[in-house]
Design a protein around this motif. Structure first.
Motif, mmCIF file in Angstrom:
data_model
loop_
_atom_site.group_PDB
_atom_site.id
_atom_site.type_symbol
_atom_site.label_atom_id
_atom_site.label_comp_id
_atom_site.label_asym_id
_atom_site.label_seq_id
_atom_site.Cartn_x
_atom_site.Cartn_y
_atom_site.Cartn_z
ATOM 1 N N CYS A 448 102.642 12.395 78.498
ATOM 2 C CA CYS A 448 103.018 13.303 77.412
ATOM 3 C C CYS A 448 102.244 12.952 76.148
ATOM 4 C CB CYS A 448 104.515 13.210 77.138
ATOM 5 S SG CYS A 448 105.527 13.773 78.515
ATOM 6 N N LEU A 449 101.478 13.922 75.639
ATOM 7 C CA LEU A 449 100.660 13.705 74.445
ATOM 8 C C LEU A 449 100.894 14.785 73.390
ATOM 9 C CD1 LEU A 449 97.318 12.761 76.224
ATOM 10 C CD2 LEU A 449 98.798 11.203 74.972
ATOM 11 N N GLN A 450 101.998 15.512 73.498
ATOM 12 C CA GLN A 450 102.253 16.582 72.540
ATOM 13 C C GLN A 450 102.468 16.031 71.130
ATOM 14 O OE1 GLN A 450 103.996 15.930 75.292
ATOM 15 N NE2 GLN A 450 104.527 17.786 76.419
ATOM 16 N N ARG A 451 102.274 16.934 70.143
ATOM 17 C CA ARG A 451 102.546 16.634 68.732
ATOM 18 C C ARG A 451 101.782 15.421 68.219
ATOM 19 N NH1 ARG A 451 107.117 14.947 68.003
ATOM 20 N NH2 ARG A 451 107.978 14.868 70.099
ATOM 21 N N ASN A 452 100.532 15.299 68.633
ATOM 22 C CA ASN A 452 99.638 14.308 68.066
ATOM 23 C C ASN A 452 98.629 15.015 67.161
ATOM 24 O OD1 ASN A 452 99.923 11.309 69.025
ATOM 25 N ND2 ASN A 452 100.482 12.550 70.816
ATOM 26 N N LEU A 453 97.610 14.300 66.708
ATOM 27 C CA LEU A 453 96.685 14.852 65.716
ATOM 28 C C LEU A 453 95.445 15.466 66.347
ATOM 29 C CD1 LEU A 453 96.911 12.024 63.006
ATOM 30 C CD2 LEU A 453 98.318 14.086 63.273
ATOM 31 N N PHE A 454 95.637 16.312 67.350
ATOM 32 C CA PHE A 454 94.519 17.059 67.937
ATOM 33 C C PHE A 454 95.018 18.476 68.246
ATOM 34 C CE2 PHE A 454 96.562 14.632 71.354
ATOM 35 C CZ PHE A 454 96.954 15.652 72.205
ATOM 36 N N PRO A 455 94.131 19.444 68.277
ATOM 37 C CA PRO A 455 94.550 20.829 68.535
ATOM 38 C C PRO A 455 95.061 20.993 69.964
ATOM 39 C CG PRO A 455 92.152 20.662 68.462
ATOM 40 C CD PRO A 455 92.674 19.344 67.999
ATOM 41 N N PRO A 456 96.145 21.709 70.150
ATOM 42 C CA PRO A 456 96.710 21.906 71.499
ATOM 43 C C PRO A 456 95.750 22.576 72.470
ATOM 44 C CG PRO A 456 98.268 22.596 69.804
ATOM 45 C CD PRO A 456 96.972 22.356 69.113
ATOM 46 N N SER A 458 92.625 21.910 72.782
ATOM 47 C CA SER A 458 91.482 21.036 73.034
ATOM 48 C C SER A 458 91.095 21.079 74.515
ATOM 49 C CB SER A 458 91.820 19.606 72.627
ATOM 50 O OG SER A 458 90.871 18.686 73.120
ATOM 51 N N GLU A 459 89.793 21.142 74.772
ATOM 52 C CA GLU A 459 89.307 21.236 76.157
ATOM 53 C C GLU A 459 89.731 20.032 76.993
ATOM 54 O OE1 GLU A 459 85.037 21.594 78.594
ATOM 55 O OE2 GLU A 459 85.094 21.707 76.389
ATOM 56 N N CYS A 460 89.601 18.847 76.410
ATOM 57 C CA CYS A 460 89.957 17.620 77.137
ATOM 58 C C CYS A 460 91.463 17.576 77.404
ATOM 59 C CB CYS A 460 89.509 16.404 76.331
ATOM 60 S SG CYS A 460 89.393 14.897 77.291
ATOM 61 N N TYR A 461 92.249 17.979 76.424
ATOM 62 C CA TYR A 461 93.707 17.981 76.586
ATOM 63 C C TYR A 461 94.123 18.999 77.645
ATOM 64 C CZ TYR A 461 98.667 18.371 75.402
ATOM 65 O OH TYR A 461 100.039 18.400 75.445
ATOM 66 N N THR A 462 93.430 20.123 77.685
ATOM 67 C CA THR A 462 93.717 21.136 78.701
ATOM 68 C C THR A 462 93.463 20.589 80.099
ATOM 69 O OG1 THR A 462 93.099 22.896 77.145
ATOM 70 C CG2 THR A 462 93.165 23.466 79.487
ATOM 71 N N LYS A 463 92.377 19.829 80.259
ATOM 72 C CA LYS A 463 92.075 19.219 81.562
ATOM 73 C C LYS A 463 93.153 18.217 81.967
ATOM 74 C CE LYS A 463 87.022 19.658 81.417
ATOM 75 N NZ LYS A 463 85.737 18.902 81.395
ATOM 76 N N ILE A 464 93.624 17.427 80.974
ATOM 77 C CA ILE A 464 94.678 16.445 81.266
ATOM 78 C C ILE A 464 95.941 17.153 81.749
ATOM 79 C CG2 ILE A 464 96.251 14.778 80.197
ATOM 80 C CD1 ILE A 464 93.922 13.898 78.426
ATOM 81 N N LYS A 465 96.309 18.251 81.056
ATOM 82 C CA LYS A 465 97.507 18.985 81.459
ATOM 83 C C LYS A 465 97.336 19.618 82.832
ATOM 84 C CE LYS A 465 98.074 21.680 77.877
ATOM 85 N NZ LYS A 465 98.756 22.686 77.024
ATOM 86 N N GLU A 466 96.143 20.101 83.127
ATOM 87 C CA GLU A 466 95.893 20.694 84.442
ATOM 88 C C GLU A 466 96.003 19.643 85.544
ATOM 89 O OE1 GLU A 466 92.086 22.450 84.076
ATOM 90 O OE2 GLU A 466 92.810 24.290 83.090
ATOM 91 N N MET A 467 95.492 18.456 85.283
ATOM 92 C CA MET A 467 95.564 17.384 86.278
ATOM 93 C C MET A 467 97.012 17.019 86.557
ATOM 94 S SD MET A 467 92.467 14.806 85.282
ATOM 95 C CE MET A 467 92.911 13.691 86.595
ATOM 96 N N LYS A 468 97.799 16.917 85.502
ATOM 97 C CA LYS A 468 99.188 16.545 85.688
ATOM 98 C C LYS A 468 99.997 17.684 86.294
ATOM 99 C CE LYS A 468 98.372 13.328 85.687
ATOM 100 N NZ LYS A 468 98.665 12.265 86.665
ATOM 101 N N ALA A 469 99.582 18.928 86.009
ATOM 102 C CA ALA A 469 100.265 20.066 86.603
ATOM 103 C C ALA A 469 100.007 20.118 88.107
ATOM 104 C CB ALA A 469 99.804 21.371 85.951
ATOM 105 N N LEU A 470 98.780 19.730 88.516
ATOM 106 C CA LEU A 470 98.479 19.698 89.939
ATOM 107 C C LEU A 470 99.274 18.609 90.646
ATOM 108 C CD1 LEU A 470 94.597 20.180 89.864
ATOM 109 C CD2 LEU A 470 96.297 21.812 90.691
ATOM 110 N N THR A 471 99.494 17.498 89.935
ATOM 111 C CA THR A 471 100.259 16.406 90.534
ATOM 112 C C THR A 471 101.738 16.749 90.604
ATOM 113 O OG1 THR A 471 98.685 14.863 89.591
ATOM 114 C CG2 THR A 471 100.758 13.941 90.352
ATOM 115 N N ASP A 472 102.273 17.285 89.522
ATOM 116 C CA ASP A 472 103.691 17.600 89.453
ATOM 117 C C ASP A 472 103.857 18.928 88.713
ATOM 118 O OD1 ASP A 472 106.671 15.863 88.205
ATOM 119 O OD2 ASP A 472 106.403 17.776 89.241
#
Length: 492
Positions: A448-456, A458-472
């Protein structure tokens, strides 16, 4: 008339005197019970008032008895990171002990909760003594109870209840930051929540050392909640250090702290492959040497035992025809046999048996040398391959560029870093660690990396969420749902 009244009063006084004397004799026959001698029954409604009375407490907290609820967070393991205790435990105007029973049996207390009132030293003494008899208690919760360092230290030093596994200490700042004592190597706690305790970098350092060092590690704690504290980059680095060799913790929350990119880098590093430090390498060598020595002793004992058995089995069975003559011969041979046994077994252990007796000196040395090298190699391989709980002896340790590498912490399943000060700079580090975890079969399923100092977006953050969505598939949805809840509650 007055004479009769006088006689009647006198008789009543004598009766009252006899009654008082009987009461005094009964009281003298019964020993006065002290607090230390008091034996608790496990029934809170009986034990707590009795202990408070023995401590001369005039205002005794009330006891509120309920029965087991159907919620999933009864032992503390199912409590979400974003749920603040204040939302479920309103401040009470009067002191009260909330006891939850497993069933109708008054001895089946499974949870004790104190919320919103200051626990005095005497009341804490009564609670601590009562806990020793509450054999079915699984969860102990203190919220804004004004606990002190000595109280927490006494909790860690006491065996408490046999089945106690979940402890919640929230809204209880401690000047000496003694929370780490609850994570000692011999602690049996599996769930520990320390939210809202103003834990800073120094407290995080103590907690990190309790999680693991090169010489020790907590082996029972499954979830640790450190949300809503004052942990910064230095504290996050200490926690990351504690996660290097901890192979038990599954859930860690560091949400709503003050962690920036430096602390995030340390946390991302332990999720992927990392090199062992000098101290860890020295400890690894010491552990390997211990195993080699233990293995060599075992091998030597097996060789001695085998040689002795072989010698005994090689002896022919003798039939005694002349007892008188045979006894003398037997007695004479008894003095010689121990020497023979020692010599033969010694020759076999040293590798100087009949096979090497007729060899040339050079050939014999080569044979002995090859046998020693083979034995040493076998022992080292055996020591490294023995299954152990210490990751320093893990078979996955690999050598590269004159360094030893571990694949990282592959045990942690959930890491919550929402509501910190992490920027977009740290996202590639987490992405690389996640990719490495996928390659080696890591266990991390929630980041979980929400509400930090980067735009929601963000390309890298989107990839992280996609990876975790594939896992769970439930992770992304649940994370987004709890994000607003965390924000609203942190503002209150």
């Amino acid at each position: 008339m007055s004479r009769k009244k006088h006689l009647k009063d006198k008789a009543s006084q004598e009766d009252e005197g006899l009654k008082n004397s009987d009461l005094r004799s009964q009281n003298e026959a019964l020993p006065v019970q002290t607090f230390d001698d008091c034996q608790c029954t496990g029934n809170v409604e009986v034990d707590f008032p009795m202990l408070c009375a023995l401590l001369n407490l005039t205002e005794i907290p009330t006891i509120n008895i309920t029965h087991q609820a159907s919620s999933t967070d009864e032992t503390g393991g199912g409590v979400r990171d974003d749920e603040l205790q204040i939302s479920t435990s309103p401040l009470r105007s009067t002191p009260c002990l909330n006891i939850e029973l497993e069933n109708e049996d008054p001895l089946s207390a499974r949870k004790l909760r104190i919320s919103g009132w200051k626990v005095s030293d005497k009341i804490f003494r009564a609670i601590q003594k009562m806990l020793l008899s509450m054999n079915q208690l699984q969860s102990l919760q203190f919220w804004q109870a004004g606990l002190t360092d000595p109280m927490v230290i006494s909790l860690s030093n006491t065996s408490l209840c046999a089945n106690l596994r979940a402890v919640t200490l929230e809204g209880n700042p401690l000047p000496e930051q003694s929370f780490h004592l609850l994570l000692s190597e011999d602690s049996v706690l599996t769930h520990l929540s320390l939210r809202n305790n103003r834990i800073g970098d120094d407290g995080a350092r103590l907690i990190g050392s309790a999680l693991s060092t090169s010489k020790s590690a907590n082996k029972n704690l499954l979830s640790l909640n450190l949300a809503f504290n004052n942990i910064g980059d230095a504290g996050a680095a200490h926690i990351a250090q504690g996660l290097r060799l901890n192979r038990t913790l599954l859930i860690l929350s560091l949400s709503n702290n003050k962690i920036g990119d430096s602390g995030a880098a340390h946390l991302a590093a332990i999720l992927g492959e990392f090199a062992l430090t000098h101290e860890e390498i020295v400890e690894r060598r010491r552990l390997l040497l211990q195993r080699i020595q233990a293995s060599s002793v075992k091998v030597n004992l097996e060789q001695v035992s085998t040689s002795h058995v072989s010698f005994v089995l090689a002896q022919p069975n003798k039939v005694e025809t002349k007892p008188t003559v045979k006894k003398k011969q037997k007695a004479a041979k008894k003095d010689e046999k121990p020497v023979e046994i020692k010599e033969k077994s010694h020759k076999k252990i040293d590798g100087k048996g009949s096979q090497t007796k007729n060899l040339k000196p050079g050939s014999r040395e080569k044979l002995l040398s090859s046998q020693e090298d083979k034995s040493s190699t076998t022992l080292i391989e055996h020591a490294e391959n023995v299954e152990t709980g210490n990751p320093l002896l893990d078979q996955s340790v690999n050598r590269r560029d004159r360094k030893l590498f571990l694949p990282g912490n592959m045990t942690l399943a959930s890491l919550n870093l929402a509501g910190n000060k992490i920027t977009e700079k740290s996202l590639p580090l987490f992405l690389a660690s996640l990719e490495k975890q996928e390659d080696v079969g890591g266990n991390l399923q929630r980041l979980c990396l929400q509400r930090n100092l980067f735009p929601p977006d963000s390309e890298c953050y989107t990839k992280i969420k996609e990876m975790k969505a594939l896992t769970d598939p439930l992770v992304e949805n649940s994370s987004e749902q709890t994000e607003e809840g965390e924000k609203d509650k942190s503002d209150t």
